[in-house]
Scaffold this active site. Structure first.
Site, PDB file in Angstrom:
ATOM      1  N   SER A 231      17.513  -3.998  53.925  1.00 60.97           N
ATOM      2  CA  SER A 231      17.296  -2.410  53.694  1.00 60.97           C
ATOM      3  C   SER A 231      17.517  -2.172  52.348  1.00 60.97           C
ATOM      4  CB  SER A 231      17.730  -1.583  54.867  1.00 60.97           C
ATOM      5  OG  SER A 231      19.121  -1.625  54.667  1.00 60.97           O
ATOM      6  N   ASP A 232      16.943  -1.047  51.864  1.00 60.60           N
ATOM      7  CA  ASP A 232      17.623  -0.243  50.617  1.00 60.60           C
ATOM      8  C   ASP A 232      18.655   0.705  51.213  1.00 60.60           C
ATOM      9  OD1 ASP A 232      18.380   0.904  48.347  1.00 60.60           O
ATOM     10  OD2 ASP A 232      16.585   1.548  47.778  1.00 60.60           O
ATOM     11  N   TRP A 233      19.775   0.686  50.631  1.00 68.98           N
ATOM     12  CA  TRP A 233      20.938   1.305  51.244  1.00 68.98           C
ATOM     13  C   TRP A 233      20.670   2.711  51.805  1.00 68.98           C
ATOM     14  CZ3 TRP A 233      21.096  -2.954  49.610  1.00 68.98           C
ATOM     15  CH2 TRP A 233      22.526  -3.724  49.507  1.00 68.98           C
ATOM     16  N   GLY A 234      20.616   2.743  53.307  1.00 70.59           N
ATOM     17  CA  GLY A 234      20.360   3.824  53.957  1.00 70.59           C
ATOM     18  C   GLY A 234      18.970   3.831  54.254  1.00 70.59           C
TER      19      GLY A 234
END
Ligand code: BGC
Length: 750
Positions: A231-234
């Site tokens: 995932s992208d961060w968050g």
């Protein structure tokens, strides 16, 4: 160390341990399972230099990071149009990753520049998917050859920063397939990146992190991706839904929330254990891939060599937009060069956010110029304007005017202040700050030898002022060695060879996304469809300041007539080779980029006027000749058929346009390609035109009119008027004895 025995580990892992593996251990590591010897893997940003945060950290560059070489950002590197340079930079990034114990580099970023306003355009390559894909592949492959992984990001349709965590990119499938996905496809099929990073945004209403079609159907089932999706961060909202969709690793961990959700879902039967196991397998595969380089002795740091490479890369990234002969500087002893602008002493060389590198050293343009100019050339400097606000400072302005008046030549360092563009927000206009334009105007009033050096991550409008100056050198955000590179180019020690990877429009309003950017109410409609960048300016026949592919040199080149050969056929390894003789007709060594655009004049669907499908860069000494060969495969001629759900080449004429920018294509060469018909099966609702265009349809239809004795009735004039009508409608009219019974008979005959 041998590969991990993934099957054996899966049998040993508890449910809780499995859940922990598909969710990161901390900001920059996967979770270890010490009891079973499963080590953690370290990842770090980013695309143009490592941002390794040794202790904890953040994901937007606020915390410090270990020093690393800051190479030109992607907007610069893309302007080199040089695959082997991108590969050299990639190899250097991987080497530094190994020195710092990083197993996966979070890059390259390959989103398309849909709008010049996107705050993160400096981190992306181009408005053209082919160019972006080629350069990203060269870079990613070179990184991975060193045993370090990449993370191709941000998949997909992450083309703005405003509301990037929630906005839904509303985009049709053909546009996705032809514009927003091909660069990803090229890298995935070309070098199997270890990881792909999903975007924050939604695509057509579904978060990219939960998008089964994107993460599983397209990425894995169609393109054959074998790596891990992170995932992208968050970017994870629902860990269970994202696992089902094909998101293997959530980063960073969510303080236990996702762990609980996954364990509960498996325990209650809501999540099939195999789905969790699938994610765990991919994480373990990544751990396994990282092991050989983690366990090996790290290489010696090569920061000096990398700085030299960064300087070469920055020089190749610069695009000479205008030159009346003021460049290269030809100053003799006793003459004065005035250097104006705070960027001459405090250069802007990278963008803010997660890609922000802590450079190993920093070249200062003024010092570098001093070092390269003949000793008896006087060098003066004034700031001329401030960077913190855009209002005029009368004293600074007066100082700049005085220096310019006394100088033989003026180099004016302009650009976007750091606060104007960054990850996290978009720009709202393309203008340079007002105080910079005031200095430019003031200096231009007193000097007719003015050079503007630009530092900005995405295009700025030049049309309002560039005819006031003699030369403009666009340096983008050129990395830590940009200062030296600029001095090389200004003095003529180097020769600009960069070409625009993004169009510079006359004005923002000409950009087709203007009416739909950045959207509202958490939606952005990609209403311009395929027509981004030059595809739009061409279709709308708009003048631009500088077209895609454009860039000047201190020498000149001539391109001979291309020779074209066709091997294979559509469906069977088609390869169209275009060979182009090139001569350096000027007095100094230089490099030229030969560009091949494909046009499909007889397409049955709306296609862009022309599309870049091949390019090659060649360096030649003064007077030297050489040739380049560009090979085009079947995809170069294809469009995505929404009706058939696949790539299609339509039989007929294609025109190959060859030249040195999208608007300077002196050579056109037509080829005819044979290909199976893609016309749909004829039925009652097919139009008269469609029936007549099909050889069998035509025969049976004309035969039917013969049988009713009304063959003469259907002449060209009538066809012109009623040709777009479905036969079922015409049957209802009963014209010429044609009726529904007859139509049913024709359809069954076919
Ligand atoms: C960015 C990514 C980056 C990640 C980790 C995110 O905010 O969008 O590009 O890799 O942070 O720093």
């Amino acid at each position: 160390m041998p590969d991990l025995d993934i099957d054996a580990l899966l049998a040993e892992l508890t449910l809780e341990e499995k859940a922990s593996l598909v969710i990161g251990g901390d900001f920059w590591h996967t979770a270890p399972v010490e009891r079973l010897g499963i080590e953690r893997v370290m990842v770090a940003d980013g695309p143009h230099g490592l941002r390794m945060q040794p202790d904890g950290g953040d994901h937007v560059g606020i915390g410090g990071s270990a020093p690393a070489t800051c190479f030109p950002t992607a907007s610069g590197l893309a302007s080199s149009w040089n695959r082997s340079l991108a590969a050299e930079v990639g190899a250097a990034l991987a080497q530094e990753a190994r020195v710092q114990g990083v197993s996966v580099i979070l890059g390259p970023g390959i989103n398309m520049k849909r709008s010049p306003l996107c705050g993160r355009n400096f981190e992306y390559f181009s408005e053209d998917p082919y160019l972006a894909g080629e350069l990203a592949l060269a870079m990613a492959a070179a990184i991975q050859e060193q045993g370090v992984g990449t993370s191709l990001k941000h998949y997909a349709a992450n083309n703005q920063e405003d509301d990037r965590l929630r906005v839904s990119a509303e985009v049709d499938e053909r546009t996705l397939r032809e514009i927003y996905l091909p660069a990803f496809e090229r890298v995935v099929t070309g070098c199997q990146p270890w990881t792909v990073m999903c975007a924050y945004n939604k695509v057509n209403g579904t978060y990219a992190s939960e998008h089964h079609w994107l993460l599983t159907e397209v990425l894995r089932e169609e393109w054959g991706f074998e790596g891990l999706v992170v995932s992208d961060w968050g970017a994870v909202h629902d860990r269970v839904a994202s696992l089902v969709a094909g998101l293997d690793l959530e980063m960073p961990p969510s303080k236990g929330r996702s762990d609980v959700a996954v364990v509960e879902a498996v325990s209650s039967g809501a999540l099939a254990p195999e789905v969790l196991d699938r994610g765990v397998r991919r994480v373990l595969r990544l751990v396994s891939q990282a092991m050989p380089t983690k366990d090996a002795t790290p290489p010696e740091p090569a920061y000096e060599a990398h700085h030299a490479l960064a300087r070469r890369a920055a020089a190749e990234s610069a695009v000479l937009l205008r030159n009346d002969g003021t460049l290269p500087l030809a100053l003799s002893d006793g003459q004065t060069l005035a250097v104006i602008g705070p960027f001459a002493t405090a250069p802007r060389y990278q963008g803010a956010g997660s890609s922000q590198v802590n450079p190993t050293t920093l070249d200062v343009p003024l010092d570098e110029l001093r070092a390269q100019l003949p000793t008896h050339v006087h060098l003066t400097h004034a700031d001329g304007f401030g960077l913190d606000d855009s209002s005029n400072d009368a004293a600074l302005l007066a100082e700049a005017r005085d220096l310019a008046r006394q100088a033989d030549t003026v180099v004016l360092f302009l650009g976007l202040p750091a606060a104007a563009e960054s990850e996290g927000f978009d720009r709202t206009h393309l203008e340079l700050p007002a105080n910079q334009l005031a200095v430019l105007e003031t200096v231009a009033q007193v000097s007719n030898r003015v050079v503007v050096v630009l530092a900005n991550g995405s295009v700025v409008r030049t049309s309002a002022w560039e005819d006031r100056v003699g030369a403009v050198l666009e340096c983008w955000l050129g990395g830590q060695a940009a200062g030296g590179a600029v001095a090389d180019l200004l003095t003529g020690a180097g020769n600009p060879s960069g070409k625009l990877a993004e169009t510079i429009p006359l004005r923002l309003e000409d950009n087709p996304s203007y009416l739909n950017f950045p959207g509202d109410s958490q939606k952005v409609v990609y209403g311009e469809g395929l027509f981004i960048g030059y595809r739009a300016y061409d279709a709308l026949a708009l003048e631009v300041s500088h077209p895609f592919g454009f860039g000047l040199s201190y020498t000149s080149f001539s391109l001979g007539s291309p020779s074209v050969s066709v091997a294979g056929s559509v469906g069977d390894e088609l390869c169209v080779s275009v060979t182009v003789p090139v001569t350096n007709t000027g007095a100094v060594e230089g490099a030229e980029v030969v560009q091949v655009y494909v046009s499909d004049p007889a397409a049955s669907v709306r296609r862009p006027e022309q599309e870049l499908k091949g390019f090659a860069k060649i360096s030649l000494g003064a007077g030297e000749s050489g040739e380049v060969q560009v090979d085009l495969d079947e995809r170069a001629f294809s469009y995505w058929s929404t009706r058939l759900g696949r790539w299609v080449v339509e039989a007929g004429e294609f025109v190959l346009r060859v030249g040195t920018s999208s608007r300077d294509l002196p050579h056109a060469h037509s080829i005819d390609l044979d290909a199976p018909s893609v016309a749909g099966p004829l039925d009652r609702d097919s139009t008269l035109h469609e029936w007549l265009a099909d050889p069998r349809g035509r025969d049976v239809l004309l035969g039917a009119f013969d049988s009713t004795g009304s063959a003469g009735f259907i002449d060209d004039d009538l066809i012109h008027v009623i040709g777009t009508m479905p036969l079922s409608t015409l049957a209802g009219f009963g014209l010429g004895g044609f009726n529904h019974d007859l139509l049913d008979k024709l359809v069954s005959e076919l």
